[in-house]
Design a protein around this motif. Sequence first.
Motif, PDB file in Angstrom:
ATOM      1  N   THR A   1       0.811  -1.223   0.000  1.00 52.02           N
ATOM      2  CA  THR A   1       0.000   0.000   0.000  1.00 52.02           C
ATOM      3  C   THR A   1       0.844   1.272   0.000  1.00 52.02           C
ATOM      4  O   THR A   1       0.306   2.375   0.063  1.00 52.02           O
ATOM      5  CB  THR A   1      -0.960   0.035   1.219  1.00 52.02           C
ATOM      6  N   ILE A   2       2.177   1.139  -0.031  1.00 55.17           N
ATOM      7  CA  ILE A   2       2.982   2.358  -0.162  1.00 55.17           C
ATOM      8  C   ILE A   2       3.136   2.693  -1.643  1.00 55.17           C
ATOM      9  O   ILE A   2       2.764   1.910  -2.527  1.00 55.17           O
ATOM     10  CB  ILE A   2       4.365   2.248   0.528  1.00 55.17           C
ATOM     11  N   ASN A   3       3.682   3.847  -1.892  1.00 52.73           N
ATOM     12  CA  ASN A   3       3.936   4.322  -3.251  1.00 52.73           C
ATOM     13  C   ASN A   3       4.796   3.298  -4.016  1.00 52.73           C
ATOM     14  O   ASN A   3       5.949   3.057  -3.634  1.00 52.73           O
ATOM     15  CB  ASN A   3       4.652   5.673  -3.136  1.00 52.73           C
ATOM     16  N   PRO A   4       4.279   2.725  -5.074  1.00 51.95           N
ATOM     17  CA  PRO A   4       5.058   1.702  -5.791  1.00 51.95           C
ATOM     18  C   PRO A   4       6.331   2.247  -6.436  1.00 51.95           C
ATOM     19  O   PRO A   4       7.265   1.493  -6.687  1.00 51.95           O
ATOM     20  CB  PRO A   4       4.077   1.182  -6.848  1.00 51.95           C
ATOM     21  N   LYS A   5       6.385   3.554  -6.657  1.00 56.38           N
ATOM     22  CA  LYS A   5       7.622   4.139  -7.208  1.00 56.38           C
ATOM     23  C   LYS A   5       8.762   4.013  -6.204  1.00 56.38           C
ATOM     24  O   LYS A   5       9.919   3.843  -6.588  1.00 56.38           O
ATOM     25  CB  LYS A   5       7.397   5.619  -7.550  1.00 56.38           C
ATOM     26  N   VAL A   6       8.428   4.125  -4.932  1.00 54.86           N
ATOM     27  CA  VAL A   6       9.448   3.952  -3.889  1.00 54.86           C
ATOM     28  C   VAL A   6       9.956   2.514  -3.909  1.00 54.86           C
ATOM     29  O   VAL A   6      11.165   2.264  -3.871  1.00 54.86           O
ATOM     30  CB  VAL A   6       8.872   4.322  -2.503  1.00 54.86           C
ATOM     31  N   LEU A   7       9.038   1.583  -4.013  1.00 52.45           N
ATOM     32  CA  LEU A   7       9.426   0.165  -4.063  1.00 52.45           C
ATOM     33  C   LEU A   7      10.352  -0.105  -5.233  1.00 52.45           C
ATOM     34  O   LEU A   7      11.308  -0.865  -5.132  1.00 52.45           O
ATOM     35  CB  LEU A   7       8.186  -0.717  -4.234  1.00 52.45           C
ATOM     36  N   LYS A   8      10.051   0.530  -6.352  1.00 54.28           N
ATOM     37  CA  LYS A   8      10.771   0.254  -7.589  1.00 54.28           C
ATOM     38  C   LYS A   8      12.191   0.818  -7.575  1.00 54.28           C
ATOM     39  O   LYS A   8      13.086   0.305  -8.253  1.00 54.28           O
ATOM     40  CB  LYS A   8       9.991   0.890  -8.756  1.00 54.28           C
ATOM     41  N   CYS A   9      12.385   1.867  -6.823  1.00 59.03           N
ATOM     42  CA  CYS A   9      13.690   2.543  -6.792  1.00 59.03           C
ATOM     43  C   CYS A   9      14.761   1.638  -6.180  1.00 59.03           C
ATOM     44  O   CYS A   9      14.526   0.935  -5.207  1.00 59.03           O
ATOM     45  CB  CYS A   9      13.500   3.838  -5.980  1.00 59.03           C
ATOM     46  N   GLU A  10      15.932   1.626  -6.794  1.00 63.96           N
ATOM     47  CA  GLU A  10      17.059   0.829  -6.296  1.00 63.96           C
ATOM     48  C   GLU A  10      18.280   1.715  -6.197  1.00 63.96           C
ATOM     49  O   GLU A  10      18.483   2.587  -7.039  1.00 63.96           O
ATOM     50  CB  GLU A  10      17.387  -0.321  -7.275  1.00 63.96           C
ATOM     51  N   TYR A  11      19.130   1.480  -5.205  1.00 66.46           N
ATOM     52  CA  TYR A  11      20.375   2.244  -5.102  1.00 66.46           C
ATOM     53  C   TYR A  11      21.471   1.310  -4.593  1.00 66.46           C
ATOM     54  O   TYR A  11      21.710   1.191  -3.389  1.00 66.46           O
ATOM     55  CB  TYR A  11      20.192   3.447  -4.176  1.00 66.46           C
ATOM     56  N   ALA A  12      22.128   0.675  -5.551  1.00 60.26           N
ATOM     57  CA  ALA A  12      23.046  -0.419  -5.231  1.00 60.26           C
ATOM     58  C   ALA A  12      24.272   0.019  -4.439  1.00 60.26           C
ATOM     59  O   ALA A  12      24.862  -0.783  -3.712  1.00 60.26           O
ATOM     60  CB  ALA A  12      23.500  -1.092  -6.522  1.00 60.26           C
ATOM     61  N   VAL A  13      24.666   1.309  -4.574  1.00 62.26           N
ATOM     62  CA  VAL A  13      25.890   1.760  -3.910  1.00 62.26           C
ATOM     63  C   VAL A  13      25.786   1.560  -2.397  1.00 62.26           C
ATOM     64  O   VAL A  13      26.776   1.353  -1.708  1.00 62.26           O
ATOM     65  CB  VAL A  13      26.159   3.235  -4.284  1.00 62.26           C
ATOM     66  N   ARG A  14      24.568   1.633  -1.883  1.00 61.46           N
ATOM     67  CA  ARG A  14      24.354   1.300  -0.470  1.00 61.46           C
ATOM     68  C   ARG A  14      23.340   0.159  -0.360  1.00 61.46           C
ATOM     69  O   ARG A  14      22.456   0.175   0.489  1.00 61.46           O
ATOM     70  CB  ARG A  14      23.895   2.533   0.311  1.00 61.46           C
ATOM     71  N   GLY A  15      23.503  -0.824  -1.209  1.00 63.43           N
ATOM     72  CA  GLY A  15      22.546  -1.920  -1.278  1.00 63.43           C
ATOM     73  C   GLY A  15      22.959  -3.120  -0.437  1.00 63.43           C
ATOM     74  O   GLY A  15      23.633  -2.998   0.586  1.00 63.43           O
ATOM     75  N   GLU A  16      22.556  -4.317  -0.904  1.00 62.57           N
ATOM     76  CA  GLU A  16      22.677  -5.545  -0.121  1.00 62.57           C
ATOM     77  C   GLU A  16      24.112  -5.842   0.321  1.00 62.57           C
ATOM     78  O   GLU A  16      24.352  -6.215   1.473  1.00 62.57           O
ATOM     79  CB  GLU A  16      22.134  -6.722  -0.965  1.00 62.57           C
ATOM     80  N   VAL A  17      25.075  -5.692  -0.609  1.00 62.05           N
ATOM     81  CA  VAL A  17      26.459  -6.043  -0.273  1.00 62.05           C
ATOM     82  C   VAL A  17      26.944  -5.178   0.893  1.00 62.05           C
ATOM     83  O   VAL A  17      27.636  -5.658   1.805  1.00 62.05           O
ATOM     84  CB  VAL A  17      27.381  -5.886  -1.515  1.00 62.05           C
ATOM     85  N   VAL A  18      26.539  -3.904   0.892  1.00 62.15           N
ATOM     86  CA  VAL A  18      26.963  -2.996   1.962  1.00 62.15           C
ATOM     87  C   VAL A  18      26.304  -3.385   3.286  1.00 62.15           C
ATOM     88  O   VAL A  18      26.926  -3.306   4.354  1.00 62.15           O
ATOM     89  CB  VAL A  18      26.637  -1.538   1.585  1.00 62.15           C
ATOM     90  N   THR A  19      25.053  -3.827   3.213  1.00 61.39           N
ATOM     91  CA  THR A  19      24.370  -4.269   4.438  1.00 61.39           C
ATOM     92  C   THR A  19      25.104  -5.465   5.050  1.00 61.39           C
ATOM     93  O   THR A  19      25.311  -5.526   6.268  1.00 61.39           O
ATOM     94  CB  THR A  19      22.904  -4.619   4.113  1.00 61.39           C
ATOM     95  N   ILE A  20      25.528  -6.392   4.191  1.00 62.73           N
ATOM     96  CA  ILE A  20      26.301  -7.536   4.692  1.00 62.73           C
ATOM     97  C   ILE A  20      27.613  -7.041   5.314  1.00 62.73           C
ATOM     98  O   ILE A  20      28.018  -7.486   6.396  1.00 62.73           O
ATOM     99  CB  ILE A  20      26.590  -8.545   3.553  1.00 62.73           C
ATOM    100  N   ALA A  21      28.259  -6.088   4.637  1.00 65.47           N
ATOM    101  CA  ALA A  21      29.538  -5.573   5.138  1.00 65.47           C
ATOM    102  C   ALA A  21      29.374  -4.960   6.526  1.00 65.47           C
ATOM    103  O   ALA A  21      30.219  -5.163   7.409  1.00 65.47           O
ATOM    104  CB  ALA A  21      30.095  -4.535   4.163  1.00 65.47           C
ATOM    105  N   GLN A  22      28.267  -4.230   6.718  1.00 61.43           N
ATOM    106  CA  GLN A  22      28.041  -3.602   8.031  1.00 61.43           C
ATOM    107  C   GLN A  22      27.871  -4.674   9.112  1.00 61.43           C
ATOM    108  O   GLN A  22      28.356  -4.512  10.233  1.00 61.43           O
ATOM    109  CB  GLN A  22      26.810  -2.683   7.965  1.00 61.43           C
ATOM    110  N   ARG A  23      27.220  -5.776   8.740  1.00 60.32           N
ATOM    111  CA  ARG A  23      27.065  -6.873   9.699  1.00 60.32           C
ATOM    112  C   ARG A  23      28.425  -7.488  10.034  1.00 60.32           C
ATOM    113  O   ARG A  23      28.761  -7.693  11.202  1.00 60.32           O
ATOM    114  CB  ARG A  23      26.106  -7.939   9.124  1.00 60.32           C
ATOM    115  N   LEU A  24      29.230  -7.734   9.009  1.00 62.17           N
ATOM    116  CA  LEU A  24      30.556  -8.315   9.242  1.00 62.17           C
ATOM    117  C   LEU A  24      31.401  -7.390  10.128  1.00 62.17           C
ATOM    118  O   LEU A  24      32.126  -7.852  11.011  1.00 62.17           O
ATOM    119  CB  LEU A  24      31.281  -8.550   7.907  1.00 62.17           C
ATOM    120  N   GLN A  25      31.277  -6.086   9.879  1.00 58.73           N
ATOM    121  CA  GLN A  25      32.047  -5.136  10.666  1.00 58.73           C
ATOM    122  C   GLN A  25      31.673  -5.214  12.147  1.00 58.73           C
ATOM    123  O   GLN A  25      32.536  -5.187  13.022  1.00 58.73           O
ATOM    124  CB  GLN A  25      31.802  -3.716  10.143  1.00 58.73           C
ATOM    125  N   GLN A  26      30.371  -5.335  12.392  1.00 56.70           N
ATOM    126  CA  GLN A  26      29.901  -5.472  13.768  1.00 56.70           C
ATOM    127  C   GLN A  26      30.440  -6.768  14.381  1.00 56.70           C
ATOM    128  O   GLN A  26      30.885  -6.788  15.532  1.00 56.70           O
ATOM    129  CB  GLN A  26      28.363  -5.437  13.782  1.00 56.70           C
TER     130      GLN A  26
END
Lengths: 483, 483
Positions: B10-35
């Motif tokens: 029910t949120i704006n589907p344009k928001v869902l569609k937007c992607e920004y890989a520079v701070r995407g999944e790989v970076v999320t994993i990296a932050q976990r590893l750092q912790q």
Amino acid sequence: MDPTPLTVDTINPKVLKCEYAVRGEVVTIAQRLQQELKDKPGSHPFDEILYCNIGNPQSLGQLPITFFREVLALCDHPSLLDKSETSGLFSVDSIERAWKILDQIPGRATGAYSHSQGISGLRDAIASGIEARDGFPSDPNDIFLTDGASPAVHMMMQLLIRSESDGILCPIPQYPLYSASIALHGGTLVPYYLDEATGWGLEVSELKKQLDSAKSNGVSVRALVVINPGNPTGQVLSEENQRQIVEFCKKEGLVLLADEVYQENIYVPEKQFHSFKKVARSMGYGQEDIALVSFQSVSKGYYGECGKRGGYMEVTGFAANIREQIYKVSSVNLCSNISGQILASLVMNPPKIGDESYQSYCAERDGILSSLARRAKILEDAFNSLEGVTCNKAEGAMYLFPRIRLPRKAIKAAGAANTAPDAFYCKRLLNATGVVVVPGSGFGQVPETWHFRCTILPQEDKIPAVASRLTEFHKGFMDEFRD
Amino acid sequence: MDPTPLTVDTINPKVLKCEYAVRGEVVTIAQRLQQELKDKPGSHPFDEILYCNIGNPQSLGQLPITFFREVLALCDHPSLLDKSETSGLFSVDSIERAWKILDQIPGRATGAYSHSQGISGLRDAIASGIEARDGFPSDPNDIFLTDGASPAVHMMMQLLIRSESDGILCPIPQYPLYSASIALHGGTLVPYYLDEATGWGLEVSELKKQLDSAKSNGVSVRALVVINPGNPTGQVLSEENQRQIVEFCKKEGLVLLADEVYQENIYVPEKQFHSFKKVARSMGYGQEDIALVSFQSVSKGYYGECGKRGGYMEVTGFAANIREQIYKVSSVNLCSNISGQILASLVMNPPKIGDESYQSYCAERDGILSSLARRAKILEDAFNSLEGVTCNKAEGAMYLFPRIRLPRKAIKAAGAANTAPDAFYCKRLLNATGVVVVPGSGFGQVPETWHFRCTILPQEDKIPAVASRLTEFHKGFMDEFRD
């Protein structure tokens, strides 16, 4: 060849539709007059333009809080911390605070992009400031630091609005950021009227009436905006009223968007600021019960650091996968500016008893707030003494929103000039006195009533002159147009 | 009761569609590893995470330019200028510059909202810096100061995009701000492919082909994005190529959106930066001939002041009533942050010969740029020495974008893990080495080719280790998956 030159007919119509009166036509005229005064002193019946159109305290001479600026300067140029001369220039606690902040920034790099929600240690500080304010827990992961409150509001509108059949309940009068943002995102502003007769009272029956009316027109209402303390109205909600609003949002499944940027600006002893989160938690409602966003800014309060563009939103009661979407949108712009982030943490954690700066900090803060209260009262009284003008008290925030009962002849003259009657009045006021105020039509008002918004921000020694210039102008205006 | 709880449906589907890989999944994993590394040192086969995913120089140890920070600190806390100790802590020219800037700010109020395009005197300084760079006039009224380049890009997309039948020509690979912004504004990204075989060459025939194809699909193409120097490709366009692009935009009636944020980052003697405005003006094209927007940022160059969120766009060739619309949208957010505005003026007007800071400034600047050139070369050579990897030279910007020819077995394994093959590679790389890079799919690439983007920003003493870790990992990966 197939040129598609850009015209107002071929740009995004949502951009065309958006209006922002606080920097609208009256201000453009004021800037022209200011230039004329500079080029040709004496060319107008006043020697300076007094910008009462915008909540921009430092532009009118308010000084920044010394401690905040000390910390910012040290964080901007950390090598100062290694120099012996520095201890002669900065307070002990500003040096300590700068070290503490630098230690919270990976690599002490104040020039690096931070986490897209803001530097983790600063969010911890803000959350602890919120806890101290409310007496309820705050989670640093709920904090999104932003370049002032405006981008945070846009982010929420972007999330909530899918099309023009999505509606957002907004007070009338409202701060035009809301109408502008809803227009830019293509949604529908569902107005609810504040009751001028009861000091801009917010009635839940009115909310319900407007919600039902919107629904019957096929509008899916997604959120309720409440501005407390009120802009442009200056009203401060009672806790009882806030409980009713929380109950209403919970019952109707609305996101509560709480604009709380004036939380430090309360001028009457009988009123206090209560955050909506505190109110909701004190009713026993937790994350699962209500979706609530609180907006805060470094631009208002006693600090008035508008140019620093710092602020945050505290986002509670959203599902994890929605929170991820908010994070993603934040990450597209990388992060908010670090000086603004630092300032937001300072505002929520000012010097404490025992700190070297505590006394001077309190003196600066209290001096500003008590002066604002006096200025509000003098202007309120001045407005109420004018023929056909009534003005509710500014219990809080930075504005008065007097109602002007314009003579029919003035309304007719405005029509002839192809301008709204309140804009007609404001332009005449500007041309006669150099005082810039914003017509009520920019904020919304009950049809056929006319208002303007005037800040209480001119320095105290100028307030009597403002009041007398307004009074003199108003008399002349009424004499010219009285029916 | 009619609750409408917020869900991803029910949120704006344009928001869902937007992607920004520079701070995407790989970076999320990296932050976990750092912790995990912090909580349990030794828990991974590396002792630190090396963020090569993002152009964030100071986060990896690059120091800010001293002169810039001196001026910022003085502007943040102007009362320093009244103290005698200050002359021992700051250079003479930083003090002079701070005075000059403060004198350009009405009331010297660095804490006030400025004009929504930015402080007039700073725009004058920027315009004169542009004139000195290009040898053609620049009008301060064409400058819009923004919180970094990203909000400026959003503003233009918001202006240009009415619906999904409006298209924006973007390079592939591209910096994902563009795809994200187009998605958020509901438009269509019309891709044109850069030719990897010719050093990421930009062919006008390809532009024409994609434009015609979009048109035949009912897409109205409104603008062309060019990133020069290129992100993620590192290519620097030749002046001749730029002339062709200008000619193409003029002929086809497209707005030219020129991302020129890496204008100071050129690493090869045979290439030079030419702004598109200079190229257009040198062809004899003026304001009436072509609509051109140049984006600049304080985040890149040798200064790398990402956290300050400063930048501007120079908007030329737009009708006055369109410019008014851009101003109006800027005014809704009031102004960009003043420190970022000041920094943008400094970046376009650094110390000059004869200034006390000139020599140290040059030494700092040249040290950073020559080191970046060396780092780019070492990493490029390292990539090119790997089995199945080819990597174009980074002529400019801050990135390498090597192509990896993945064995079929690796592609199959990625499929089994439900991940794109390049993301599979990047995640394995991260888990084995702690080096964070961004999969090519986040930037776009010719189908069935695989790349990743790696910044050249780790400090020079770490580059050999990065290269050897990458090499060792790649060998092991190929040994595991070789067909």
